[in-house]
Write an enzyme that holds these catalytic residues in place. Structure first.
Site, short mmCIF file in Angstrom:
data_model
loop_
_atom_site.label_atom_id
_atom_site.label_comp_id
_atom_site.label_asym_id
_atom_site.label_seq_id
_atom_site.Cartn_x
_atom_site.Cartn_y
_atom_site.Cartn_z
N LYS A 66 0.82 -1.22 0.00
CA LYS A 66 0.00 0.00 0.00
C LYS A 66 0.85 1.27 0.00
CE LYS A 66 -3.83 -2.29 2.33
NZ LYS A 66 -4.75 -2.29 3.49
N ASP A 102 -9.69 2.11 2.50
CA ASP A 102 -9.60 1.44 3.80
C ASP A 102 -10.29 2.23 4.91
OD1 ASP A 102 -8.31 -0.96 3.21
OD2 ASP A 102 -6.32 -0.08 3.38
#
Length: 275
Positions: A66, A102
């Site tokens: 990420k 997220d």
């Protein structure tokens, strides 16, 4: 010809994203398929360029990719992923564009459990990609985010970054019991407790109390050791499957413009977990 979507990570075998997304694809009658691909940290750039060249619709990124995507230079970042410094969703429809779903997934998971964050103190474990997204999202809706990370400097940097949108502070693990005593919510945003190392936890039941909401973003197993310890302590629990579902649903919308059936995605995840 089927359109291809996927998740890149290392490890990636544990991911239930393929089960969840393929259930949504099937329910919508789309000609597409979602796969898991093991991609190492150093290979992410080549993998993304290759995926675009092969006509992929989009990919999710998981551990440890990420933050790596943020540093590549050729990924066009949206405003949120740029601020967070991490990308979990890449869209190939118009170049290579990075997003982060997220934080929204975590927020919606708590909202789903009727947990409000405005004015609440949230102890956040971790300072990696998922933790960064959660910290920014929670601070932006009025939570006081108390970051506890094994590497103190990394936690302090995250707190300084998040302070641009809300209230955030960094603490050491030695402050954990005191922080939890006055906290409303505890979030584990690390991989501690994930399969196969299911006996691990950063917080034990003697540190918890009945007024606390304990949210573990790990979903495999669904009931991590932290969740089991929280149940035994009388705390309220929120398991990780709905964050997975909601962040995935938002990624699906980004790729296709279609809102997927969240109930179908949730059922697929729970079935895969044997629940």
């Amino acid at each position: 010809m089927e359109e291809v979507f996927g998740v890149f990570g290392d490890p990636v075998e544990h991911s239930l994203s393929p089960v969840m997304h393929n259930a949504a694809i099937s329910a919508l009658g789309m000609k597409a398929h979602y796969h898991a691909f093991r991609v190492c940290y150093e290979g992410l750039g080549d993998a993304l360029l290759g995926a675009r060249a092969m006509g992929f619709g989009g990919v999710n990124l998981t551990i440890p990719l990420k933050e790596r995507a943020f540093t590549l230079g050729f990924v066009e970042l949206d405003s949120l992923s740029r601020v967070i410094g991490a990308v979990n969703t890449v869209d190939f429809r118009d170049g290579i564009r990075g997003f982060n779903t997220d934080g929204l997934g975590a927020l919606r998971a708590l909202e789903d459990a009727s947990v409000s964050l405005r004015g609440k103190s949230v102890v956040l474990l971790g300072a990696g990609g998922a933790a960064r997204a959660i910290a920014f999202q929670f601070a932006s809706v009025g939570a006081r985010v108390l970051i506890v990370n094994r590497t103190g400097e990394r936690g302090r940097r995250l707190a300084e970054d998040v302070a641009t949108v809300g209230v955030a502070e960094a603490f050491s693990f030695s402050s954990m019991e005191e922080l939890l005593d006055g906290a409303h919510v505890l979030v584990n945003a690390t991989s501690v407790g994930m399969h196969p190392l299911v006996d691990r936890t950063l917080v034990t039941g003697d540190m918890l109390h009945p007024g606390l909401v304990v949210f573990d973003i790990v979903y495999n197993p669904l009931k991590t050791r932290l969740i089991l310890e929280a149940e035994a302590a009388g705390a309220r629990i929120v398991t990780g499957e709905m964050m997975l579902v909601y962040q995935g649903a938002e990624a699906f919308r980004i790729w296709t413009g279609v809102l997927p059936p969240v109930d179908v995605m949730k059922r697929a995840v729970l079935d895969a977990l044997g629940v």
